[in-house]
Design a protein around this motif. Structure first.
Motif, PDB file in Angstrom:
ATOM      1  N   TRP A   8      94.261  62.953-144.139  1.00 15.11           N
ATOM      2  CA  TRP A   8      93.854  63.476-142.834  1.00 15.11           C
ATOM      3  C   TRP A   8      94.949  64.338-142.217  1.00 15.11           C
ATOM      4  O   TRP A   8      94.680  65.411-141.684  1.00 15.11           O
ATOM      5  CB  TRP A   8      93.521  62.306-141.904  1.00 15.11           C
ATOM      6  CG  TRP A   8      93.107  62.767-140.531  1.00 15.11           C
ATOM      7  CD1 TRP A   8      91.887  63.234-140.165  1.00 15.11           C
ATOM      8  CD2 TRP A   8      93.934  62.813-139.380  1.00 15.11           C
ATOM      9  NE1 TRP A   8      91.896  63.563-138.839  1.00 15.11           N
ATOM     10  CE2 TRP A   8      93.161  63.322-138.331  1.00 15.11           C
ATOM     11  CE3 TRP A   8      95.261  62.477-139.120  1.00 15.11           C
ATOM     12  CZ2 TRP A   8      93.649  63.505-137.050  1.00 15.11           C
ATOM     13  CZ3 TRP A   8      95.748  62.666-137.841  1.00 15.11           C
ATOM     14  CH2 TRP A   8      94.938  63.167-136.828  1.00 15.11           C
ATOM     15  N   ILE A   9      96.190  63.888-142.295  1.00 15.13           N
ATOM     16  CA  ILE A   9      97.323  64.638-141.749  1.00 15.13           C
ATOM     17  C   ILE A   9      97.461  65.978-142.470  1.00 15.13           C
ATOM     18  O   ILE A   9      97.663  67.019-141.836  1.00 15.13           O
ATOM     19  CB  ILE A   9      98.623  63.811-141.838  1.00 15.13           C
ATOM     20  CG1 ILE A   9      98.550  62.634-140.858  1.00 15.13           C
ATOM     21  CG2 ILE A   9      99.844  64.677-141.559  1.00 15.13           C
ATOM     22  CD1 ILE A   9      99.665  61.629-141.017  1.00 15.13           C
ATOM     23  N   ALA A  10      97.322  65.978-143.783  1.00 15.87           N
ATOM     24  CA  ALA A  10      97.430  67.224-144.548  1.00 15.87           C
ATOM     25  C   ALA A  10      96.309  68.192-144.163  1.00 15.87           C
ATOM     26  O   ALA A  10      96.548  69.396-143.982  1.00 15.87           O
ATOM     27  CB  ALA A  10      97.395  66.934-146.040  1.00 15.87           C
ATOM     28  N   GLU A  11      95.082  67.680-144.034  1.00 14.86           N
ATOM     29  CA  GLU A  11      93.955  68.540-143.645  1.00 14.86           C
ATOM     30  C   GLU A  11      94.150  69.114-142.245  1.00 14.86           C
ATOM     31  O   GLU A  11      93.831  70.273-141.994  1.00 14.86           O
ATOM     32  CB  GLU A  11      92.657  67.751-143.722  1.00 14.86           C
ATOM     33  CG  GLU A  11      92.208  67.449-145.130  1.00 14.86           C
ATOM     34  CD  GLU A  11      90.998  66.526-145.188  1.00 14.86           C
ATOM     35  OE1 GLU A  11      90.525  66.090-144.098  1.00 14.86           O
ATOM     36  OE2 GLU A  11      90.541  66.245-146.293  1.00 14.86           O
ATOM     37  N   GLU A  12      94.650  68.319-141.339  1.00 11.84           N
ATOM     38  CA  GLU A  12      94.913  68.794-139.979  1.00 11.84           C
ATOM     39  C   GLU A  12      95.963  69.909-139.984  1.00 11.84           C
ATOM     40  O   GLU A  12      95.824  70.898-139.277  1.00 11.84           O
ATOM     41  CB  GLU A  12      95.378  67.645-139.080  1.00 11.84           C
ATOM     42  CG  GLU A  12      94.262  66.774-138.586  1.00 11.84           C
ATOM     43  CD  GLU A  12      93.311  67.512-137.665  1.00 11.84           C
ATOM     44  OE1 GLU A  12      93.760  68.155-136.698  1.00 11.84           O
ATOM     45  OE2 GLU A  12      92.096  67.439-137.913  1.00 11.84           O
ATOM     46  N   GLY A  13      97.005  69.723-140.787  1.00 13.66           N
ATOM     47  CA  GLY A  13      98.052  70.745-140.864  1.00 13.66           C
ATOM     48  C   GLY A  13      97.521  72.064-141.385  1.00 13.66           C
ATOM     49  O   GLY A  13      97.831  73.133-140.860  1.00 13.66           O
ATOM     50  N   VAL A  14      96.681  72.003-142.423  1.00 10.62           N
ATOM     51  CA  VAL A  14      96.082  73.215-142.988  1.00 10.62           C
ATOM     52  C   VAL A  14      95.165  73.873-141.962  1.00 10.62           C
ATOM     53  O   VAL A  14      95.182  75.090-141.784  1.00 10.62           O
ATOM     54  CB  VAL A  14      95.323  72.880-144.300  1.00 10.62           C
ATOM     55  CG1 VAL A  14      94.491  74.056-144.768  1.00 10.62           C
ATOM     56  CG2 VAL A  14      96.294  72.453-145.381  1.00 10.62           C
ATOM     57  N   GLY A  15      94.378  73.065-141.274  1.00 12.25           N
ATOM     58  CA  GLY A  15      93.466  73.609-140.261  1.00 12.25           C
ATOM     59  C   GLY A  15      94.205  74.277-139.113  1.00 12.25           C
ATOM     60  O   GLY A  15      93.816  75.345-138.652  1.00 12.25           O
ATOM     61  N   ARG A  16      95.258  73.674-138.668  1.00 11.20           N
ATOM     62  CA  ARG A  16      96.037  74.260-137.569  1.00 11.20           C
ATOM     63  C   ARG A  16      96.715  75.554-137.990  1.00 11.20           C
ATOM     64  O   ARG A  16      96.780  76.507-137.224  1.00 11.20           O
ATOM     65  CB  ARG A  16      97.082  73.262-137.071  1.00 11.20           C
ATOM     66  CG  ARG A  16      96.481  72.150-136.279  1.00 11.20           C
ATOM     67  CD  ARG A  16      97.513  71.226-135.721  1.00 11.20           C
ATOM     68  NE  ARG A  16      96.858  70.116-135.042  1.00 11.20           N
ATOM     69  CZ  ARG A  16      97.488  69.167-134.445  1.00 11.20           C
ATOM     70  NH1 ARG A  16      98.808  69.150-134.422  1.00 11.20           N
ATOM     71  NH2 ARG A  16      96.826  68.194-133.846  1.00 11.20           N
TER      72      ARG A  16
END
Length: 93
Positions: A8-16
Motif C-alpha cells: 500500500w505504501i509503495a502504491e501510494e508513493g507511485v500515485g503521488r
C-alpha cells in the motif's frame, strides 16, 4: 499484514509521484518577458524576464512580446537589476 502495508505504501508513493508530474505538466509556460506596471497602471516600472523571481506572483506584471519589451526599454523603462532582461535582449544603452 506487513506485506500489505508495504504494498500500500509503495502504491501510494507511485500515485503521488504521478500526480505531482501531472501538476507540473499542466502548468502554463511562463511568458518570455514581463512588463511591471505601477499602481496607476499607466506607469511602467520595470521590464523583467518571464521567470524573474522578484515578480513571480506579482499582480502588477503583464506578459509582453520581445518587441514590447525592447520598446519599453527604449522609452527609458528600467530593466530589472536582478534578471537583467536588457542583456538577454541585446539592448545595451
Amino acid at each position: 499484514m506487513a506485506q500489505l502495508d508495504a504494498t500500500w505504501i509503495a502504491e501510494e508513493g507511485v500515485g503521488r509521484e504521478a500526480e505531482r508530474r501531472r501538476g507540473e505538466e499542466s502548468q502554463p509556460t511562463p511568458p518570455e518577458w514581463l512588463v511591471e506596471h505601477g499602481l496607476n497602471r499607466r506607469n511602467l516600472v520595470a521590464v523583467h524576464l518571464g521567470d524573474c523571481w522578484t515578480v513571480r506572483k506579482s499582480a502588477r506584471c503583464v506578459p509582453a512580446s520581445r518587441e514590447q519589451a525592447v520598446e519599453a526599454l527604449r522609452q527609458q523603462v528600467p530593466a530589472c537589476t536582478q534578471c537583467r532582461p536588457d542583456t538577454q535582449l541585446g539592448f545595451l544603452e
